[in-house]
Scaffold this active site. Structure first.
Site, PDB file in Angstrom:
ATOM      1  N   GLU A   1      27.424   5.416  32.500  1.00 12.94           N
ATOM      2  CA  GLU A   1      27.717   6.830  32.277  1.00 12.94           C
ATOM      3  C   GLU A   1      27.863   7.489  33.640  1.00 12.94           C
ATOM      4  OE1 GLU A   1      25.777  10.759  30.021  1.00 12.94           O
ATOM      5  OE2 GLU A   1      24.669   8.870  30.118  1.00 12.94           O
TER       6      GLU A   1
ATOM      7  N   GLU B   1      25.028  20.463  28.292  1.00 11.57           N
ATOM      8  CA  GLU B   1      23.800  19.936  27.721  1.00 11.57           C
ATOM      9  C   GLU B   1      22.778  21.074  27.711  1.00 11.57           C
ATOM     10  OE1 GLU B   1      23.349  15.240  28.641  1.00 11.57           O
ATOM     11  OE2 GLU B   1      23.040  16.561  30.348  1.00 11.57           O
TER      12      GLU B   1
END
Length: 258
Positions: A146, A240
């Site tokens: 990621e 997020e």
């Protein structure tokens, strides 16, 4: 008589003939606001996801989002969220690119992106605004790496294997000049895949990004051992959210992989 009927028939068809093209060309954009835990809005080049994967960990709250407009490969979108209680990330509302994925890094020349945004917050906010890209050892396979590029950090922190005596994560590389900004690089694991996180060295927010995200991959493949045989499986950008309240307005967002 035959000539008269032909004229009448043609006249009756005119409204239908003239209406058909406009009906086909008039493509209505879905600008509705969605708040469901796994809601999504599918566009030609992108998908807007309300990925409220940690919702059950919160005492209360939700995220909502909508597409504002679309122009070519660029779109405008908005998300509003509020979360209280619990721990960990509650949602990652994001826009995901659909085209030219599942290509090896060696076959990609650029990942051009623009992202202009503004954000208003209230309460004790813990969140970020970030690109999130994933690679796999096979096309369409499970995520192995990621790669995050943080454009904003509100009291959050990157995943890291190492921490200082003050409890803050420590970078594995500092003051990297990439895509017109200077970054620190952090490295760790989220338990499912390995994570590289680029955060601005001076902790500033990047409210207008216009550059090539592939420059971050070039650094990782030349300096951190990331293999060019990895496949790019996901390219997205979003926020997020862990706690507090915020409204993120993206006036221009695009990711073009070539």
């Amino acid at each position: 008589m035959r000539s008269f009927l032909s004229i009448v028939s043609a006249a009756l068809l005119i409204p239908f003939i003239s209406a058909a093209p406009s009906a086909e060309l008039e493509k209505r954009q879905d600008t509705s606001t969605y708040c469901g835990q796994w809601d999504s809005v599918n566009l030609d080049d992108y998908i807007l996801y309300l990925d409220q994967w940690g919702k059950d960990n919160a005492n209360s709250g939700q995220a909502c989002a909508s597409i504002t407009s679309v122009s070519g490969s660029s779109l405008a979108w908005t998300t509003t969220w509020t979360w209280s209680g619990g721990s960990g990330v509650k949602s990652y509302t994001n826009v995901n690119a659909k085209n030219n994925l599942n290509k090896q890094l060696s076959a990609i020349s650029s990942i051009k992106s623009t992202w202009s945004w503004s954000q208003s917050t209230s309460g004790s906010v813990v969140s970020n605004v970030a690109y999130d890209l994933f690679t796999s050892s096979s096309s369409g396979g499970s995520n192995q790496y990621e790669i995050m590029v943080w454009l904003d950090n509100q009291n959050a922190g990157p995943i890291s294997y190492t921490y200082g005596s003050d409890g803050n994560p420590t970078p594995i590389a500092s003051n990297l000049s990439i895509a017109g900004k200077t970054w620190n690089l952090y490295y760790g694991s989220n338990g499912s895949n390995l994570v590289y996180s680029f955060l601005t060295s001076d902790k500033s927010s990047v409210t207008s990004f216009n550059g090539d995200l592939f420059a971050f991959f070039k650094y990782l493949t030349t300096s951190q051992g990331l293999s060019t045989s990895q496949y790019l499986t996901t390219a997205q950008g979003g926020t997020e959210a862990t706690s507090g309240s915020a409204t993120l307005k993206s006036s221009a967002f695009s990711i073009v992989i070539s």
